[in-house]
Motif scaffolding. Structure first.
Motif, PDB file in Angstrom:
ATOM      1  N   THR A 196      35.342  13.380  49.056  1.00  0.00           N
ATOM      2  CA  THR A 196      34.773  14.622  48.524  1.00  0.00           C
ATOM      3  C   THR A 196      34.861  14.609  46.999  1.00  0.00           C
ATOM      4  O   THR A 196      35.959  14.501  46.437  1.00  0.00           O
ATOM      5  CB  THR A 196      35.515  15.849  49.075  1.00  0.00           C
ATOM      6  OG1 THR A 196      35.438  15.835  50.505  1.00  0.00           O
ATOM      7  CG2 THR A 196      34.913  17.134  48.543  1.00  0.00           C
ATOM      8  N   TYR A 197      33.689  14.700  46.350  1.00  0.00           N
ATOM      9  CA  TYR A 197      33.626  14.660  44.887  1.00  0.00           C
ATOM     10  C   TYR A 197      32.715  15.772  44.369  1.00  0.00           C
ATOM     11  O   TYR A 197      31.674  16.060  44.954  1.00  0.00           O
ATOM     12  CB  TYR A 197      33.110  13.297  44.407  1.00  0.00           C
ATOM     13  CG  TYR A 197      34.075  12.179  44.683  1.00  0.00           C
ATOM     14  CD1 TYR A 197      35.117  11.900  43.808  1.00  0.00           C
ATOM     15  CD2 TYR A 197      33.978  11.419  45.858  1.00  0.00           C
ATOM     16  CE1 TYR A 197      36.033  10.888  44.078  1.00  0.00           C
ATOM     17  CE2 TYR A 197      34.881  10.402  46.131  1.00  0.00           C
ATOM     18  CZ  TYR A 197      35.909  10.146  45.233  1.00  0.00           C
ATOM     19  OH  TYR A 197      36.814   9.143  45.508  1.00  0.00           O
ATOM     20  N   ASP A 198      33.121  16.362  43.258  1.00  0.00           N
ATOM     21  CA  ASP A 198      32.336  17.385  42.582  1.00  0.00           C
ATOM     22  C   ASP A 198      31.259  16.696  41.745  1.00  0.00           C
ATOM     23  O   ASP A 198      31.589  15.982  40.793  1.00  0.00           O
ATOM     24  CB  ASP A 198      33.262  18.207  41.680  1.00  0.00           C
ATOM     25  CG  ASP A 198      32.521  19.226  40.825  1.00  0.00           C
ATOM     26  OD1 ASP A 198      31.290  19.355  40.965  1.00  0.00           O
ATOM     27  OD2 ASP A 198      33.188  19.876  39.995  1.00  0.00           O
ATOM     28  N   PRO A 199      29.976  16.879  42.075  1.00  0.00           N
ATOM     29  CA  PRO A 199      28.933  16.162  41.342  1.00  0.00           C
ATOM     30  C   PRO A 199      28.888  16.503  39.858  1.00  0.00           C
ATOM     31  O   PRO A 199      28.431  15.690  39.049  1.00  0.00           O
ATOM     32  CB  PRO A 199      27.642  16.581  42.051  1.00  0.00           C
ATOM     33  CG  PRO A 199      27.978  17.830  42.793  1.00  0.00           C
ATOM     34  CD  PRO A 199      29.417  17.719  43.148  1.00  0.00           C
ATOM     35  N   ALA A 200      29.365  17.666  39.475  1.00  0.00           N
ATOM     36  CA  ALA A 200      29.310  18.064  38.067  1.00  0.00           C
ATOM     37  C   ALA A 200      30.365  17.363  37.223  1.00  0.00           C
ATOM     38  O   ALA A 200      30.159  17.132  36.028  1.00  0.00           O
ATOM     39  CB  ALA A 200      29.473  19.582  37.956  1.00  0.00           C
ATOM     40  N   HIS A 201      31.493  16.994  37.827  1.00  0.00           N
ATOM     41  CA  HIS A 201      32.621  16.486  37.037  1.00  0.00           C
ATOM     42  C   HIS A 201      33.213  15.176  37.553  1.00  0.00           C
ATOM     43  O   HIS A 201      34.063  14.594  36.871  1.00  0.00           O
ATOM     44  CB  HIS A 201      33.736  17.533  36.979  1.00  0.00           C
ATOM     45  CG  HIS A 201      33.290  18.856  36.447  1.00  0.00           C
ATOM     46  ND1 HIS A 201      32.945  19.051  35.129  1.00  0.00           N
ATOM     47  CD2 HIS A 201      33.102  20.048  37.085  1.00  0.00           C
ATOM     48  CE1 HIS A 201      32.574  20.311  34.950  1.00  0.00           C
ATOM     49  NE2 HIS A 201      32.662  20.934  36.112  1.00  0.00           N
ATOM     50  N   GLU A 202      32.778  14.693  38.724  1.00  0.00           N
ATOM     51  CA  GLU A 202      33.438  13.531  39.319  1.00  0.00           C
ATOM     52  C   GLU A 202      32.473  12.432  39.744  1.00  0.00           C
ATOM     53  O   GLU A 202      32.866  11.502  40.439  1.00  0.00           O
ATOM     54  CB  GLU A 202      34.284  13.979  40.523  1.00  0.00           C
ATOM     55  CG  GLU A 202      35.409  14.935  40.128  1.00  0.00           C
ATOM     56  CD  GLU A 202      36.300  15.325  41.293  1.00  0.00           C
ATOM     57  OE1 GLU A 202      37.525  15.427  41.083  1.00  0.00           O
ATOM     58  OE2 GLU A 202      35.779  15.541  42.414  1.00  0.00           O
ATOM     59  N   VAL A 203      31.221  12.500  39.317  1.00  0.00           N
ATOM     60  CA  VAL A 203      30.226  11.480  39.648  1.00  0.00           C
ATOM     61  C   VAL A 203      29.516  11.050  38.363  1.00  0.00           C
ATOM     62  O   VAL A 203      29.075  11.896  37.589  1.00  0.00           O
ATOM     63  CB  VAL A 203      29.192  11.996  40.665  1.00  0.00           C
ATOM     64  CG1 VAL A 203      28.145  10.916  40.956  1.00  0.00           C
ATOM     65  CG2 VAL A 203      29.870  12.447  41.958  1.00  0.00           C
ATOM     66  N   LEU A 204      29.414   9.743  38.156  1.00  0.00           N
ATOM     67  CA  LEU A 204      28.743   9.172  36.983  1.00  0.00           C
ATOM     68  C   LEU A 204      27.746   8.122  37.442  1.00  0.00           C
ATOM     69  O   LEU A 204      28.103   7.217  38.203  1.00  0.00           O
ATOM     70  CB  LEU A 204      29.775   8.518  36.043  1.00  0.00           C
ATOM     71  CG  LEU A 204      29.235   7.644  34.913  1.00  0.00           C
ATOM     72  CD1 LEU A 204      28.436   8.476  33.914  1.00  0.00           C
ATOM     73  CD2 LEU A 204      30.385   6.909  34.210  1.00  0.00           C
ATOM     74  N   VAL A 205      26.503   8.225  36.992  1.00  0.00           N
ATOM     75  CA  VAL A 205      25.473   7.230  37.284  1.00  0.00           C
ATOM     76  C   VAL A 205      25.563   6.131  36.222  1.00  0.00           C
ATOM     77  O   VAL A 205      25.542   6.424  35.020  1.00  0.00           O
ATOM     78  CB  VAL A 205      24.067   7.863  37.283  1.00  0.00           C
ATOM     79  CG1 VAL A 205      23.008   6.809  37.615  1.00  0.00           C
ATOM     80  CG2 VAL A 205      23.999   9.014  38.276  1.00  0.00           C
ATOM     81  N   THR A 206      25.645   4.876  36.659  1.00  0.00           N
ATOM     82  CA  THR A 206      25.868   3.761  35.743  1.00  0.00           C
ATOM     83  C   THR A 206      24.753   2.721  35.841  1.00  0.00           C
ATOM     84  O   THR A 206      23.932   2.757  36.756  1.00  0.00           O
ATOM     85  CB  THR A 206      27.213   3.068  36.058  1.00  0.00           C
ATOM     86  OG1 THR A 206      27.184   2.584  37.412  1.00  0.00           O
ATOM     87  CG2 THR A 206      28.375   4.017  35.870  1.00  0.00           C
ATOM     88  N   VAL A 207      24.758   1.796  34.896  1.00  0.00           N
ATOM     89  CA  VAL A 207      23.786   0.703  34.895  1.00  0.00           C
ATOM     90  C   VAL A 207      24.316  -0.388  35.822  1.00  0.00           C
ATOM     91  O   VAL A 207      24.951  -1.347  35.395  1.00  0.00           O
ATOM     92  CB  VAL A 207      23.552   0.176  33.467  1.00  0.00           C
ATOM     93  CG1 VAL A 207      22.485  -0.924  33.482  1.00  0.00           C
ATOM     94  CG2 VAL A 207      23.117   1.308  32.547  1.00  0.00           C
TER      95      VAL A 207
END
Length: 390
Positions: free
Chosen positions: A89-100
């Motif tokens: 369970t992750y908060d998309p606003a503060h715990e998910v990062l889209v990377t290259v």
């Protein structure tokens, strides 16, 4: 006056080895008619609706920066996917990062957590970048050997033998590149307990999570609630969605850690490609339908290679995940590199020496079955013919 210009370069980078995969691939690229089992790239094209989404985003003028962490809609989709499929369970606003790609995610995570001299445990054989990326972040890479007789599963006993007061983190990659090994739930729980007992951070590279065979289901480290505040989860779209060229990955981590990870991404990258993010968002719409035909083909190819190597008298543990076979060629009296070079010279088939993935890979070669069945059949015939001459 300093006459050697290389002395102006960073010593900790100059001393790193080149990728053993790419080094051998460079040899292969100079030859004609090679059947390559060397590169871990799906032979499938990205599903059409995903490609179309990228093109449509360009037509609509989506050619500007996104937020540093990525499109919010994509981050929400990622959080939903991770919860549904991995149990995290992750908060998309503060715990998910889209990377290259997942590779950038590993780099920014290591740079965010390591101080000079911090030790990082990682298991070998492993993907070629782990040791060098730890060193580039000024950490100390500490390899932990896994063995064929254990199906290359990582044991707590092996970890206990290498942990010290200077150990800060553990990198794990299952399903594994290059061995195809997977972990059972009891393995994941035991490794999690080890990390908690020694107060370690855990970096879990689960890029092959969807690629498991024989009715198995991937067990994610994100499914262990006690690990949440010390886990950095890496995943992406290159393998299961055949989206290597889009360079799309993501990191899920607790907010207290993500703030620092995001700073590095912010200064080094700004944001991942906007068009690729829209493609990834489309990929999240029907993942099971997109993956199903590719997964069926990979498992069929895995089964074929197992039988072909057995018939040729080449021992191999059962690869239960990813799309790699790691046969044992030690009985033929050649080093891994000698075997690979002579096979290439004699039969125009390219495999990767096991030593590209760590010293304990000696005696093995990696064969990717992310290639067409007809090519696999011809490669297997040539390999059998080659070992028959040894």
């Amino acid at each position: 006056m300093n006459t050697d210009p290389k002395k102006r370069l960073a010593r900790h980078i100059v001393g790193l080895p080149k990728s053993g995969i790419r080094e051998f691939f460079d040899i292969v690229s100079t030859r004609q008619g090679v059947i390559s089992l060397a590169i871990g790239e799906p032979d499938f094209d990205t599903p059409w609706h995903i490609r179309e989404a990228a093109m449509f985003s360009l037509e609509q003028g989506a050619t500007h920066y996104t937020g540093n962490a990525g499109l919010m809609a994509l981050r929400r989709a990622i959080a939903d996917y991770v919860q549904a499929n991995f149990g995290g369970t992750y908060d998309p606003a503060h715990e998910v990062l889209v990377t290259v790609g997942a590779s950038e995610g590993l780099d920014v995570a290591l740079r965010a957590i390591l101080n000079p001299g911090d030790e990082v445990l990682y298991h070998e054989p492993c993907f070629v970048s782990y040791g060098p990326e730890i060193a580039m972040a000024h950490g100390v890479p500490v390899p932990v050997e896994t063995r064929a007789e254990d199906n290359f599963r990582l044991s707590v006993e092996a970890l206990e033998a290498k942990v010290t007061p200077r150990t800060k983190a553990l990198v794990v990659n299952f399903p594994n590149n290059p061995t195809g090994a997977v972990l059972e739930r009891e393995d994941v729980e035991a490794i999690a307990e080890f990390a908690l007992r020694h107060d370690l951070l855990v970096i879990a590279d689960e890029i092959y999570a969807e690629l498991t065979w024989g009715g198995r289901r991937h067990v994610s480290f994100a499914s262990i609630p006690a690990l949440h505040d010390r886990l950095i989860l890496h995943h992406g779209y290159s393998k299961a969605w055949a989206m290597t060229g889009f360079r799309m990955g993501y990191v899920c981590a607790p907010a207290w850690m993500m703030d620092t990870i995001l700073k590095i991404h912010q200064y080094a990258i700004m944001c991942a490609s906007t068009a690729s993010q829209y493609a990834a968002l489309e990929a999240m719409r029907q993942p099971a339908e997109d993956m199903a035909p590719m997964l069926r083909a990979y498992e069929q190819r895995r089964n074929f290679l197992r039988a072909a190597f057995a018939e040729a008298g080449i021992p191999m543990h059962n690869p239960a995940g990813a799309f790699y076979a790691f046969p044992n060629i030690s009985r033929f009296g050649l080093s891994s590199r000698e075997f690979a070079v002579r096979l290439l010279d004699a039969e125009n088939v390219a495999v990767v020496p096991g030593t590209a993935f760590g010293a304990c890979g000696e005696g093995f070669v990696r064969c990717s079955y992310a290639t067409g069945m007809e090519q696999l059949k011809e490669a297997a015939k040539r390999i059998a013919r080659f070992v028959g001459t040894l």
